[in-house]
Motif scaffolding. Structure first.
Motif, PDB file in Angstrom:
ATOM      1  N   LYS A 253       0.867  -1.168   0.000  1.00 57.40           N
ATOM      2  CA  LYS A 253       0.000   0.000   0.000  1.00 57.40           C
ATOM      3  C   LYS A 253       0.909   1.223   0.000  1.00 57.40           C
ATOM      4  CE  LYS A 253      -2.548   1.000   3.642  1.00 57.40           C
ATOM      5  NZ  LYS A 253      -3.641   0.918   4.630  1.00 57.40           N
ATOM      6  N   LEU A 254       0.864   1.986  -1.086  1.00 62.50           N
ATOM      7  CA  LEU A 254       1.739   3.147  -1.216  1.00 62.50           C
ATOM      8  C   LEU A 254       1.235   4.279  -0.330  1.00 62.50           C
ATOM      9  CD1 LEU A 254       4.222   4.215  -2.754  1.00 62.50           C
ATOM     10  CD2 LEU A 254       2.634   5.130  -4.470  1.00 62.50           C
ATOM     11  N   VAL A 255       2.088   4.721   0.581  1.00 64.02           N
ATOM     12  CA  VAL A 255       1.743   5.827   1.481  1.00 64.02           C
ATOM     13  C   VAL A 255       2.110   7.148   0.840  1.00 64.02           C
ATOM     14  CG1 VAL A 255       2.157   6.860   3.748  1.00 64.02           C
ATOM     15  CG2 VAL A 255       2.056   4.369   3.508  1.00 64.02           C
ATOM     16  N   SER A 256       3.322   7.225   0.258  1.00 64.31           N
ATOM     17  CA  SER A 256       3.750   8.440  -0.434  1.00 64.31           C
ATOM     18  C   SER A 256       4.850   8.126  -1.429  1.00 64.31           C
ATOM     19  CB  SER A 256       4.225   9.506   0.565  1.00 64.31           C
ATOM     20  OG  SER A 256       5.410   9.083   1.218  1.00 64.31           O
ATOM     21  N   PHE A 257       4.906   8.915  -2.490  1.00 64.62           N
ATOM     22  CA  PHE A 257       5.933   8.797  -3.529  1.00 64.62           C
ATOM     23  C   PHE A 257       6.314  10.218  -3.919  1.00 64.62           C
ATOM     24  CE2 PHE A 257       7.363   8.676  -7.892  1.00 64.62           C
ATOM     25  CZ  PHE A 257       8.159   7.542  -7.963  1.00 64.62           C
TER      26      PHE A 257
ATOM     27  N   ARG B 114       5.985   2.752   1.843  1.00 62.87           N
ATOM     28  CA  ARG B 114       4.983   1.718   1.586  1.00 62.87           C
ATOM     29  C   ARG B 114       4.698   0.909   2.844  1.00 62.87           C
ATOM     30  NH1 ARG B 114       7.719  -1.326  -3.457  1.00 62.87           N
ATOM     31  NH2 ARG B 114       9.568  -0.903  -2.200  1.00 62.87           N
ATOM     32  N   VAL B 115       3.480   0.406   2.925  1.00 55.96           N
ATOM     33  CA  VAL B 115       3.138  -0.603   3.924  1.00 55.96           C
ATOM     34  C   VAL B 115       3.161  -1.929   3.187  1.00 55.96           C
ATOM     35  CG1 VAL B 115       1.436  -1.444   5.580  1.00 55.96           C
ATOM     36  CG2 VAL B 115       1.660   1.009   5.164  1.00 55.96           C
ATOM     37  N   ARG B 116       3.963  -2.883   3.686  1.00 56.72           N
ATOM     38  CA  ARG B 116       4.071  -4.189   3.037  1.00 56.72           C
ATOM     39  C   ARG B 116       3.136  -5.168   3.736  1.00 56.72           C
ATOM     40  NH1 ARG B 116       8.484  -3.615  -0.332  1.00 56.72           N
ATOM     41  NH2 ARG B 116       7.198  -5.025  -1.583  1.00 56.72           N
TER      42      ARG B 116
ATOM     43  N   ILE C 176      -2.406  -8.735   5.628  1.00 56.07           N
ATOM     44  CA  ILE C 176      -2.014  -8.350   6.987  1.00 56.07           C
ATOM     45  C   ILE C 176      -0.777  -7.461   6.910  1.00 56.07           C
ATOM     46  CG2 ILE C 176      -1.208  -9.176   9.232  1.00 56.07           C
ATOM     47  CD1 ILE C 176      -2.715 -11.794   8.650  1.00 56.07           C
ATOM     48  N   PRO C 177      -0.813  -6.267   7.511  1.00 55.12           N
ATOM     49  CA  PRO C 177       0.366  -5.389   7.464  1.00 55.12           C
ATOM     50  C   PRO C 177       1.543  -6.002   8.225  1.00 55.12           C
ATOM     51  CG  PRO C 177      -1.295  -4.482   8.935  1.00 55.12           C
ATOM     52  CD  PRO C 177      -1.928  -5.646   8.247  1.00 55.12           C
ATOM     53  N   MET C 178       2.673  -6.116   7.533  1.00 49.91           N
ATOM     54  CA  MET C 178       3.854  -6.737   8.126  1.00 49.91           C
ATOM     55  C   MET C 178       4.953  -5.728   8.437  1.00 49.91           C
ATOM     56  SD  MET C 178       2.991  -9.895   8.230  1.00 49.91           S
ATOM     57  CE  MET C 178       4.569 -10.542   8.737  1.00 49.91           C
ATOM     58  N   ALA C 179       5.053  -4.685   7.600  1.00 49.87           N
ATOM     59  CA  ALA C 179       6.166  -3.755   7.759  1.00 49.87           C
ATOM     60  C   ALA C 179       5.841  -2.399   7.142  1.00 49.87           C
ATOM     61  CB  ALA C 179       7.426  -4.323   7.114  1.00 49.87           C
TER      62      ALA C 179
ATOM     63  N   ALA D  27       2.221   6.228  15.710  1.00 46.15           N
ATOM     64  CA  ALA D  27       1.909   6.208  14.280  1.00 46.15           C
ATOM     65  C   ALA D  27       2.175   4.830  13.683  1.00 46.15           C
ATOM     66  CB  ALA D  27       2.722   7.275  13.551  1.00 46.15           C
ATOM     67  N   GLU D  28       3.270   4.201  14.101  1.00 51.84           N
ATOM     68  CA  GLU D  28       3.608   2.871  13.591  1.00 51.84           C
ATOM     69  C   GLU D  28       2.592   1.830  14.050  1.00 51.84           C
ATOM     70  OE1 GLU D  28       8.446   3.709  13.646  1.00 51.84           O
ATOM     71  OE2 GLU D  28       7.455   2.657  15.304  1.00 51.84           O
ATOM     72  N   SER D  29       2.153   1.948  15.297  1.00 50.06           N
ATOM     73  CA  SER D  29       1.196   0.975  15.827  1.00 50.06           C
ATOM     74  C   SER D  29      -0.133   1.033  15.073  1.00 50.06           C
ATOM     75  CB  SER D  29       0.965   1.207  17.323  1.00 50.06           C
ATOM     76  OG  SER D  29       0.300   2.439  17.553  1.00 50.06           O
ATOM     77  N   GLU D  30      -0.551   2.233  14.669  1.00 55.51           N
ATOM     78  CA  GLU D  30      -1.805   2.382  13.933  1.00 55.51           C
ATOM     79  C   GLU D  30      -1.701   1.751  12.547  1.00 55.51           C
ATOM     80  OE1 GLU D  30      -2.797   6.500  13.905  1.00 55.51           O
ATOM     81  OE2 GLU D  30      -3.201   6.602  16.062  1.00 55.51           O
ATOM     82  N   ILE D  31      -0.581   1.976  11.875  1.00 54.12           N
ATOM     83  CA  ILE D  31      -0.405   1.435  10.524  1.00 54.12           C
ATOM     84  C   ILE D  31      -0.270  -0.078  10.546  1.00 54.12           C
ATOM     85  CG2 ILE D  31       1.177   1.372   8.542  1.00 54.12           C
ATOM     86  CD1 ILE D  31       1.803   4.322   9.120  1.00 54.12           C
TER      87      ILE D  31
END
Length: 239
Positions: free
Chosen positions: A102-106, A132-134, A139-142, A191-195
């Motif tokens: 999931k692209l967050v910003s580019f 990106r969220v991988r 399931i979000p992993m990283a 912020a990381e915990s939410e993502i």
């Protein structure tokens, strides 16, 4: 049941009882466990004792808290051997998972002093910053932030959304040679915990990777935050 006459702490006995149920398959991955109140009534202990046991099991990766939903049995951790240079997409596919990003910003930014040094470019040189969220099986992993020099390769936002950066690099005629990588333990910020859909303060792995082409030219600098409850790295060692 627990033994209140035992010198073993009550919270530890509860931990072991829960772990046994998980390891024997009585509680399967994704199933929601009882509430703290229900555990406290069943074991005739205080909710504080139960909370300590649950917190320890969350920190050890056996359980996962989901905000507003409850506490669930964690899925088995994904293992990655620290041998060979592969992309996240390649890693997940090789293990039978469905990878996605999931692209967050580019965007393009000007390199600061450290980026310039690592990427062997001049300070203020333009670099791509790709966040990106991988995901694996949705399931979000990283959370991954990648920096690539703009004049090295032309990247398109749509292509980044669709697949592996390494595939784009190799399709452009470059050959990836090697990388250096560091890992350290940390805890998730808000912020990381939410993502990543984990609790604030949950264990995470901070990974930094510098990747090089066969020409000796640096390709990228990558900062990643991996969920500690879903991912672990393995290495074979020989004397």
């Amino acid at each position: 049941m627990i033994d209140k006459t035992s010198p073993m702490p009550l919270y530890f006995q509860i931990e072991e009882a829960i772990k046994l149920k998980i390891e024997k398959g009585e509680w399967v991955s994704g199933s929601m466990i009882s509430s703290e109140r229900e555990f406290a009534e069943a074991y005739e202990v205080s909710r504080m004792t139960v909370r300590q046991a649950i917190n320890n099991l969350v920190n050890d990766g056996y359980l996962t808290r989901r905000k507003g939903k409850g506490t669930f049995v964690s899925a088995k951790k994904i293992e990655q051997k620290l041998l060979g240079l592969t992309s996240f997409t390649e890693d997940m596919r090789s293990r039978g998972y469905r990878p996605a990003s999931k692209l967050v910003s580019f965007q393009t930014i000007n390199a600061n002093q450290r980026l310039a040094k690592v990427l062997d470019i001049t300070e203020n040189h333009e670099v791509y910053e790709i966040k990106r969220v991988r995901l694996a099986n949705d399931i979000p992993m990283a959370i991954e932030t990648t920096f690539v020099p703009v004049d090295l390769i032309q990247l398109q936002e749509d292509h980044i959304k669709e697949g592996s950066l390494y595939s784009q690099v190799e399709n452009a005629g470059f050959v990836i040679d090697y990388a250096t990588q560091s890992l350290e333990a940390s805890i998730a910020r808000e912020a990381e915990s939410e993502i990543l859909e984990i609790t604030k303060g949950a264990p995470v792995l901070l990974i930094e990777r510098q990747t090089y082409l066969t020409t000796g030219k640096p390709l990228e600098l990558v900062h990643s935050v991996y969920r500690g409850d879903r991912y672990k790295f393995m290495i074979d060692m020989k004397r």
